[in-house]
Scaffold this motif. Structure first.
Motif, PDB file in Angstrom:
ATOM      1  N   SER A 111      12.344   3.842   6.321  1.00  9.07           N
ATOM      2  CA  SER A 111      12.682   2.705   7.177  1.00  9.07           C
ATOM      3  C   SER A 111      12.416   1.351   6.522  1.00  9.07           C
ATOM      4  N   THR A 112      12.124   1.351   5.207  1.00  8.36           N
ATOM      5  CA  THR A 112      11.953   0.074   4.520  1.00  8.36           C
ATOM      6  C   THR A 112      13.272  -0.704   4.536  1.00  8.36           C
ATOM      7  N   LEU A 113      13.173  -2.005   4.370  1.00  8.55           N
ATOM      8  CA  LEU A 113      14.369  -2.848   4.394  1.00  8.55           C
ATOM      9  C   LEU A 113      15.338  -2.438   3.294  1.00  8.55           C
ATOM     10  N   ALA A 164      -1.627   9.800   1.188  1.00 10.16           N
ATOM     11  CA  ALA A 164      -0.324   9.505   1.791  1.00 10.16           C
ATOM     12  C   ALA A 164      -0.456   8.466   2.894  1.00 10.16           C
ATOM     13  N   ARG A 165      -1.512   8.573   3.704  1.00  8.74           N
ATOM     14  CA  ARG A 165      -1.715   7.585   4.770  1.00  8.74           C
ATOM     15  C   ARG A 165      -1.982   6.206   4.180  1.00  8.74           C
ATOM     16  N   GLY A 166      -2.776   6.167   3.111  1.00  2.25           N
ATOM     17  CA  GLY A 166      -3.052   4.883   2.468  1.00  2.25           C
ATOM     18  C   GLY A 166      -1.815   4.273   1.843  1.00  2.25           C
ATOM     19  N   LEU A 167      -0.989   5.104   1.188  1.00  5.05           N
ATOM     20  CA  LEU A 167       0.242   4.599   0.585  1.00  5.05           C
ATOM     21  C   LEU A 167       1.198   4.085   1.652  1.00  5.05           C
ATOM     22  N   ALA A 168       1.259   4.767   2.777  1.00  6.59           N
ATOM     23  CA  ALA A 168       2.116   4.311   3.877  1.00  6.59           C
ATOM     24  C   ALA A 168       1.659   2.941   4.388  1.00  6.59           C
ATOM     25  N   ASN A 173       2.560  -2.587   4.830  1.00  6.71           N
ATOM     26  CA  ASN A 173       1.618  -3.687   5.071  1.00  6.71           C
ATOM     27  C   ASN A 173       1.004  -3.546   6.464  1.00  6.71           C
ATOM     28  N   ARG A 174       0.807  -2.315   6.882  1.00  2.00           N
ATOM     29  CA  ARG A 174       0.219  -1.960   8.181  1.00  2.00           C
ATOM     30  C   ARG A 174       1.021  -2.531   9.353  1.00  2.00           C
ATOM     31  N   GLN A 175       2.309  -2.646   9.154  1.00  2.00           N
ATOM     32  CA  GLN A 175       3.184  -3.132  10.225  1.00  2.00           C
ATOM     33  C   GLN A 175       4.225  -2.066  10.563  1.00  2.00           C
ATOM     34  N   GLY A 269       9.380   3.237  11.758  1.00  2.00           N
ATOM     35  CA  GLY A 269       8.527   3.877  10.774  1.00  2.00           C
ATOM     36  C   GLY A 269       7.170   3.223  10.785  1.00  2.00           C
ATOM     37  N   SER A 270       6.113   4.021  10.823  1.00  2.00           N
ATOM     38  CA  SER A 270       4.759   3.471  10.916  1.00  2.00           C
ATOM     39  C   SER A 270       3.790   4.386  10.193  1.00  2.00           C
ATOM     40  N   SER A 271       2.769   3.779   9.616  1.00  2.00           N
ATOM     41  CA  SER A 271       1.744   4.565   8.935  1.00  2.00           C
ATOM     42  C   SER A 271       0.916   5.382   9.919  1.00  2.00           C
ATOM     43  N   THR A 272       1.012   5.072  11.209  1.00  2.00           N
ATOM     44  CA  THR A 272       0.275   5.836  12.222  1.00  2.00           C
ATOM     45  C   THR A 272       1.083   7.015  12.763  1.00  2.00           C
ATOM     46  N   ASN A 273       2.331   7.128  12.388  1.00  2.00           N
ATOM     47  CA  ASN A 273       3.126   8.278  12.820  1.00  2.00           C
ATOM     48  C   ASN A 273       2.502   9.571  12.302  1.00  2.00           C
ATOM     49  N   GLY A 274       2.398  10.560  13.170  1.00  2.00           N
ATOM     50  CA  GLY A 274       1.849  11.845  12.760  1.00  2.00           C
ATOM     51  C   GLY A 274       0.341  11.895  12.679  1.00  2.00           C
ATOM     52  N   LEU A 275      -0.338  10.896  13.238  1.00  2.00           N
ATOM     53  CA  LEU A 275      -1.794  10.868  13.174  1.00  2.00           C
ATOM     54  C   LEU A 275      -2.372  12.074  13.918  1.00  2.00           C
ATOM     55  N   PHE A 276      -3.182  12.857  13.216  1.00  2.00           N
ATOM     56  CA  PHE A 276      -3.837  14.062  13.741  1.00  2.00           C
ATOM     57  C   PHE A 276      -2.849  15.185  14.097  1.00  2.00           C
TER      58      PHE A 276
END
Length: 351
Positions: A111-113, A164-168, A173-175, A269-276
């Motif tokens: 989902s990046t630009l 992977a979570r950190g790279l996301a 940029n945590r947005q 798209g978000s770095s929090t998707n799929g958390l746990f």
């Protein structure tokens, strides 16, 4: 058998009755049938029906309507696709703790630009390809570390989960990245086919393909062999390391498919998707009857396990119960499932 033996059997068993050995064999075969995969699946169906009855009794028409049923299936779709891939890895004697984080990374990357712009200029399939490539690449990295690097699966996938979570987070940029450039992507995956969401159809297709691959192909037989006894599988000519790498690549592929589905469902798209998610996935697979130690897997059981957990969550939500209560209920279900697995395993060894 001589005439004397036939006569003796008739005297012992009585007229009109089969010999006692045949009766015993018949009873034993029926007992083995219902203590095997069929029995486990029947138990899961009964549990699912009981949950539905509880849902109807406590929430009434709010639970028992078509829209709510489709909501349950839609929520089960993403978790289900992840669980199909996890079934193969666990059956093969491994584990993957990174599926949730890798899915989040794949949604961010797709989902990046830059990706959306490329998809808008060409076709939305570009976004799908990016998600699948990211998921498969991460899975293969896990496979290489486990199979050839001889890193314990728990540690290798734990490292991937964190990385992977950190790279996301770094990429986004945590947005949260909204899908705004490719309307055709959302139109396709958020559509209905014969009144059923496309996401549910995707889950069904992946489940059928997974069942066929595990039960009707050489790949599936090798997976069971590797999970049951890697050394015996190696002596039988199976390239255990390569097959293990393929298993992690497969779960990575299903993670990429789940990322596409999550991206379509949330439109972001978000770095929090799929958390746990990895916890729910492993729980669904274990409850479904796949052995944590490997050597036995069931796609049908996994699908039922996913539906049980999703229905349980829906029942709790319908009754405004807290997420803490949901977590306690899931924990109890997992413990019971593991205890039952140990009982079945000990019974199989003593048989």
């Amino acid at each position: 058998m001589s005439e004397q033996e036939v006569a003796r059997a008739a005297v012992v068993d009585g007229p009109g009755h089969a010999p006692s050995s045949e009766v015993h064999d018949g009873r034993r075969s029926r007992r083995n049938l219902f203590s095997g995969s069929v029995g486990r699946n029947i138990g899961l169906v009964v549990a699912l029906v009981a949950l539905c009855i509880v849902g109807y009794a406590t929430a009434g028409e709010n639970f028992a309507n078509v829209n709510n049923l489709l909501t349950i299936l839609r929520l089960a779709a993403v978790l289900g696709v992840l669980s199909i891939g996890m079934t193969f890895v666990i059956t093969g004697g491994g584990i993957d703790l990174s599926v949730g984080s890798v899915m989040g990374l794949a949604t961010v990357w797709a989902s990046t630009l830059a990706t959306q712009t490329m998809a808008a200029d060409t076709h939305w399939i570009v976004m799908v390809g990016v998600a699948l490539a990211v998921g498969t690449a991460c899975g293969l990295i896990n496979g290489v570390l486990v199979a050839y690097g001889k890193v314990v699966a728990f540690m290798a996938t734990l490292a991937m989960m964190v990385g992977a979570r950190g790279l996301a987070e770094m990429i986004s940029n945590r947005q949260t990245q909204r899908v705004t450039e490719v309307d055709a992507f959302l139109e396709f995956f958020r559509a209905d086919l014969l009144g059923v969401p496309v996401l549910v159809w995707m889950f069904a297709v992946v489940a059928v393909a997974g069942w066929f691959l595990l039960n009707r192909t050489t790949f599936g037989r090798r997976t069971v062999a590797v999970g049951g006894n890697p050394e015996a599988a190696r002596l039988a000519g199976i390239k255990v390391k390569r097959h293990t790498m393929y298993l992690y690549g497969l779960v990575g592929l299903t993670t990429g498919i789940a990322a596409v589905m999550m991206l379509a469902r949330t439109t972001a798209g978000s770095s929090t998707n799929g958390l746990f998610y990895e916890l729910d996935v492993i729980a669904a697979v274990v409850v479904g009857g796949t052995l944590l130690v490997g050597g036995r897997g069931t796609i049908v059981g996994t699908v039922l396990g996913v539906l049980i957990f999703t229905t349980l969550t829906n029942v709790f939500t319908q009754n405004n119960m807290s997420t803490s209560a949901q977590a306690v209920a899931k924990g109890v279900i997992i413990v019971v499932a593991v205890l039952l697995q140990q009982r079945f395993a000990s019974r199989a060894r003593s048989a």
